[in-house]
Design an enzyme around this catalytic site. Structure first.
Site, PDB file in Angstrom:
ATOM      1  CB  THR A 125      55.855   1.156  60.074  1.00  0.00           C
ATOM      2  OG1 THR A 125      57.139   1.566  59.634  1.00  0.00           O
ATOM      3  CG2 THR A 125      55.810   1.264  61.596  1.00  0.00           C
ATOM      4  CG  ASP A 126      60.240  -0.553  57.369  1.00  0.00           C
ATOM      5  OD1 ASP A 126      59.846   0.476  57.952  1.00  0.00           O
ATOM      6  OD2 ASP A 126      60.939  -0.526  56.332  1.00  0.00           O
ATOM      7  CD  GLU A 127      60.072   4.448  60.928  1.00  0.00           C
ATOM      8  OE1 GLU A 127      60.169   4.906  62.074  1.00  0.00           O
ATOM      9  OE2 GLU A 127      59.979   5.159  59.916  1.00  0.00           O
ATOM     10  CE1 TYR A 153      54.383   6.188  62.794  1.00  0.00           C
ATOM     11  CE2 TYR A 153      56.560   5.376  62.199  1.00  0.00           C
ATOM     12  CZ  TYR A 153      55.202   5.449  61.964  1.00  0.00           C
ATOM     13  OH  TYR A 153      54.658   4.757  60.901  1.00  0.00           O
ATOM     14  CE  LYS A 157      51.829   2.282  62.606  1.00  0.00           C
ATOM     15  NZ  LYS A 157      50.428   2.532  62.169  1.00  0.00           N
TER      16      LYS A 157
HETATM   17  P1  NAD Z   1      49.519  10.346  56.930  1.00  0.00           P
HETATM   18  O1  NAD Z   1      50.114  11.084  58.076  1.00  0.00           O
HETATM   19  O2  NAD Z   1      49.715  10.871  55.546  1.00  0.00           O
HETATM   20  O3  NAD Z   1      47.940  10.193  57.142  1.00  0.00           O
HETATM   21  C1  NAD Z   1      47.376   9.857  58.366  1.00  0.00           C
HETATM   22  C2  NAD Z   1      45.876  10.125  58.297  1.00  0.00           C
HETATM   23  O4  NAD Z   1      45.292   9.707  59.540  1.00  0.00           O
HETATM   24  C3  NAD Z   1      45.504  11.590  58.102  1.00  0.00           C
HETATM   25  O5  NAD Z   1      44.485  11.724  57.135  1.00  0.00           O
HETATM   26  C4  NAD Z   1      44.999  12.033  59.481  1.00  0.00           C
HETATM   27  O6  NAD Z   1      44.029  13.064  59.433  1.00  0.00           O
HETATM   28  C5  NAD Z   1      44.407  10.722  59.988  1.00  0.00           C
HETATM   29  N1  NAD Z   1      44.347  10.663  61.452  1.00  0.00           N
HETATM   30  C6  NAD Z   1      45.339  10.973  62.337  1.00  0.00           C
HETATM   31  N2  NAD Z   1      44.901  10.811  63.595  1.00  0.00           N
HETATM   32  C7  NAD Z   1      43.619  10.370  63.512  1.00  0.00           C
HETATM   33  C8  NAD Z   1      42.650  10.005  64.482  1.00  0.00           C
HETATM   34  N3  NAD Z   1      42.906  10.080  65.792  1.00  0.00           N
HETATM   35  N4  NAD Z   1      41.432   9.591  64.052  1.00  0.00           N
HETATM   36  C9  NAD Z   1      41.158   9.527  62.719  1.00  0.00           C
HETATM   37  N5  NAD Z   1      42.030   9.877  61.775  1.00  0.00           N
HETATM   38  C10 NAD Z   1      43.259  10.287  62.157  1.00  0.00           C
HETATM   39  O7  NAD Z   1      50.071   8.870  57.058  1.00  0.00           O
HETATM   40  P2  NAD Z   1      50.474   7.806  55.915  1.00  0.00           P
HETATM   41  O8  NAD Z   1      51.874   8.060  55.493  1.00  0.00           O
HETATM   42  O9  NAD Z   1      49.405   7.749  54.914  1.00  0.00           O
HETATM   43  O10 NAD Z   1      50.479   6.470  56.785  1.00  0.00           O
HETATM   44  C11 NAD Z   1      49.304   5.685  56.913  1.00  0.00           C
HETATM   45  C12 NAD Z   1      49.609   4.493  57.790  1.00  0.00           C
HETATM   46  O11 NAD Z   1      50.649   3.720  57.212  1.00  0.00           O
HETATM   47  C13 NAD Z   1      50.105   4.882  59.186  1.00  0.00           C
HETATM   48  O12 NAD Z   1      49.524   3.983  60.113  1.00  0.00           O
HETATM   49  C14 NAD Z   1      51.612   4.686  59.121  1.00  0.00           C
HETATM   50  O13 NAD Z   1      52.114   4.348  60.391  1.00  0.00           O
HETATM   51  C15 NAD Z   1      51.713   3.537  58.143  1.00  0.00           C
HETATM   52  N6  NAD Z   1      52.957   3.471  57.340  1.00  0.00           N
HETATM   53  C16 NAD Z   1      53.358   4.549  56.601  1.00  0.00           C
HETATM   54  C17 NAD Z   1      54.489   4.440  55.802  1.00  0.00           C
HETATM   55  C18 NAD Z   1      54.949   5.577  54.931  1.00  0.00           C
HETATM   56  O14 NAD Z   1      55.997   5.472  54.291  1.00  0.00           O
HETATM   57  N7  NAD Z   1      54.223   6.678  54.823  1.00  0.00           N
HETATM   58  C19 NAD Z   1      55.215   3.238  55.771  1.00  0.00           C
HETATM   59  C20 NAD Z   1      54.774   2.171  56.565  1.00  0.00           C
HETATM   60  C21 NAD Z   1      53.641   2.297  57.331  1.00  0.00           C
HETATM   61  O1  TDX Z   2      64.224  16.794  55.859  1.00  0.00           O
HETATM   62  C1  TDX Z   2      64.547  15.601  55.941  1.00  0.00           C
HETATM   63  N1  TDX Z   2      65.844  15.244  55.746  1.00  0.00           N
HETATM   64  C2  TDX Z   2      66.284  13.961  55.845  1.00  0.00           C
HETATM   65  O2  TDX Z   2      67.472  13.682  55.653  1.00  0.00           O
HETATM   66  C3  TDX Z   2      63.579  14.570  56.242  1.00  0.00           C
HETATM   67  C4  TDX Z   2      62.128  14.903  56.457  1.00  0.00           C
HETATM   68  C5  TDX Z   2      64.048  13.281  56.313  1.00  0.00           C
HETATM   69  N2  TDX Z   2      65.344  12.970  56.144  1.00  0.00           N
HETATM   70  C6  TDX Z   2      65.780  11.561  56.246  1.00  0.00           C
HETATM   71  C7  TDX Z   2      65.338  10.822  57.496  1.00  0.00           C
HETATM   72  C8  TDX Z   2      65.165   9.420  57.021  1.00  0.00           C
HETATM   73  O3  TDX Z   2      66.391   8.720  57.036  1.00  0.00           O
HETATM   74  O4  TDX Z   2      65.136  10.874  55.164  1.00  0.00           O
HETATM   75  C9  TDX Z   2      64.723   9.559  55.548  1.00  0.00           C
HETATM   76  C10 TDX Z   2      63.216   9.446  55.368  1.00  0.00           C
HETATM   77  O5  TDX Z   2      62.609  10.287  56.315  1.00  0.00           O
HETATM   78  P1  TDX Z   2      61.014  10.413  56.455  1.00  0.00           P
HETATM   79  O6  TDX Z   2      60.452  10.798  55.128  1.00  0.00           O
HETATM   80  O7  TDX Z   2      60.724  11.278  57.634  1.00  0.00           O
HETATM   81  O8  TDX Z   2      60.587   8.887  56.691  1.00  0.00           O
HETATM   82  P2  TDX Z   2      61.021   7.819  57.817  1.00  0.00           P
HETATM   83  O9  TDX Z   2      61.493   8.467  59.049  1.00  0.00           O
HETATM   84  O10 TDX Z   2      61.927   6.830  57.149  1.00  0.00           O
HETATM   85  O11 TDX Z   2      59.572   7.159  58.114  1.00  0.00           O
HETATM   86  C11 TDX Z   2      58.660   6.850  57.022  1.00  0.00           C
HETATM   87  O12 TDX Z   2      58.699   5.486  56.721  1.00  0.00           O
HETATM   88  C12 TDX Z   2      58.166   4.581  57.660  1.00  0.00           C
HETATM   89  C13 TDX Z   2      57.231   7.263  57.395  1.00  0.00           C
HETATM   90  O13 TDX Z   2      57.193   8.650  57.706  1.00  0.00           O
HETATM   91  C14 TDX Z   2      56.700   6.435  58.524  1.00  0.00           C
HETATM   92  O14 TDX Z   2      55.349   6.772  58.797  1.00  0.00           O
HETATM   93  C15 TDX Z   2      56.780   4.977  58.121  1.00  0.00           C
HETATM   94  O15 TDX Z   2      56.375   4.143  59.173  1.00  0.00           O
END
Ligand code: NAD
Ligand code: TDX
Length: 342
Positions: A125-127, A153, A157
């Protein structure tokens, strides 16, 4: 080739499985997922009908289980999406983030070393880069930006990324890493900003915006992310990090107002709530490297992607209503409990 997709019952992993089944029908896919609260097996129901697809329930941090699975299945590529992914949950209770995101990554890579692999890919992630100030719109994260994490988190990562790079240098494990900005699209769990706001606006419930709503995220439509990962695992260089982002920066308030406008709901639903501790101000990716090396460019503008996403949530109410009611947790046992490995 046989792909092992970990975390494939979650948001991005499931979209990736559908992308691969569509674009590489010659490959087979094994999804390994623990089915935590974020994993939803009903999401994979259409994939279950495909003979090239198999689902296994299990924990990536369970060494004995993972080794036995690798010995039996011998995947060619491992793409690790499995993680605890919600920043707010990591602030409430960091422990499971260390267990899954760091230890789980190590367990998977050890199995790759033992049983051999063409590529281990870490979805990051970019985080990991921390945040950028709001008054410097000229700054972007590159692959050289130093790691500077804010939340448990993002620290977990970043730790996993360091472990992946160490396994490359010390053991010559063929690895790659992608660091992506915020994704949105189908199957996004309704605890995250966009699906949370869509589901609450539809129910005429208050929309909780943290702080002043001025934090900026760089939104990427999930299918564009999947296309980028597909390129990196097949054509990207070993040992490399690739940033993935869409140059679609929006403040949270802009995102929420766009959703309200599309749904024809009043802005009076917006409710300002206490800010997230350590809240990152701005994320913005420079995707030059993956563009130059692999020709990747995002295809979906935010205005189009958010409309597609809202349409999907309107047409799949059952999917997210089952999550909100908790019903989705029964799906595995009623539909697959007797048929699948556990
Ligand atoms: P998500 O939370 O929707 O899904 C995570 C999945 O992993 C779930 O199906 C969960 O059951 C499974 N899981 C959790 N712990 C596990 C374990 N110990 N063993 C096996 N499976 C397990 O997450 P997402 O948003 O789809 O993110 C996927 C990946 O991408 C993550 O690694 C996250 O850090 C990364 N990522 C997400 C975003 C975003 O915007 N959502 C952005 C950048 C990177
Ligand atoms: O209820 C809310 N109100 C609010 O203002 C929630 C849930 C979020 N927010 C804000 C927090 C953040 O600035 O919105 C922005 C986005 O929040 P999230 O959806 O929780 O995402 P973020 O924290 O940016 O992280 C996401 O992007 C990077 C993913 O959850 C991560 O897994 C990924 O690595």
């Amino acid at each position: 080739m046989k792909l092992m997709v970990t975390g494939g019952a979650g948001f991005i992993g499931s979209n990736f499985i559908y992308y691969e089944l569509k674009h590489h029908p010659e490959d087979t896919i094994l999804c390994l997922d623990k089915l935590t609260y974020a994993g939803n097996l009903s999401t994979l129901e259409p994939a279950m009908k495909n003979s090239n697809f198999q689902f296994i329930r299990g924990d990536i941090a369970d060494r004995e289980f993972v080794n036995a699975l690798f010995q039996k299945e011998k995947p060619d590529l491992v793409i690790n999406f499995a993680a605890e992914s919600h920043v707010d949950r990591s602030i409430e209770d960091p422990g499971i983030f260390l267990q899954t995101n760091i230890l789980g990554t190590g367990v998977l890579m050890d199995a790759c070393r033992t049983y051999g692999i063409k590529r281990y890919h870490q979805v990051s992630t970019d985080e990991v880069y921390g945040d950028l100030p709001l008054d410097r719109p000229d700054l972007f994260f590159t692959e050289e930006t130093k790691l500077h994490t804010s939340s448990p988190y993002s620290a977990s990562k970043a730790s996993a990324d360091l472990l992946v790079l160490a396994y490359y240098r010390t053991f010559h494990l063929p690895v790659s890493i992608t660091r992506c900005s915020n994704n949105y699209g189908p199957y996004h769990f309704p605890e995250k900003l966009i699906p949370l706001m869509i589901s609450r606006a539809l129910a005429d419930e208050p929309l909780p915006v943290y702080g002043k709503g001025e934090n900026v995220r760089d939104w990427l439509y999930v299918e564009d992310h999947c296309a980028a990962i597909d390129l990196v695992i097949r054509k990207g260089r070993e040992g490399e990090i690739y940033n993935i982002g869409g140059h679609n920066e929006r403040t949270n308030l802009e995102v929420v107002k766009t959703i309200l406008k599309e749904l024809k709901k009043p802005e009076s639903l917006i409710t300002y709530v206490t800010d997230r501790p350590g809240h990152d101000m701005r994320y913005a990716i420079d995707p030059e490297k993956i563009h130059k090396e692999l020709g990747w460019l995002p295809q979906t503008k935010f205005e189009d992607g958010i409309r597609l996403t809202i349409k999907w949530y309107l047409e799949h109410r059952q999917w997210w209503e089952n999550i909100l009611s908790g019903e989705y947790k029964n799906y595995f046992n009623t539909m697959y409990g007797k048929r699948l490995h556990q």
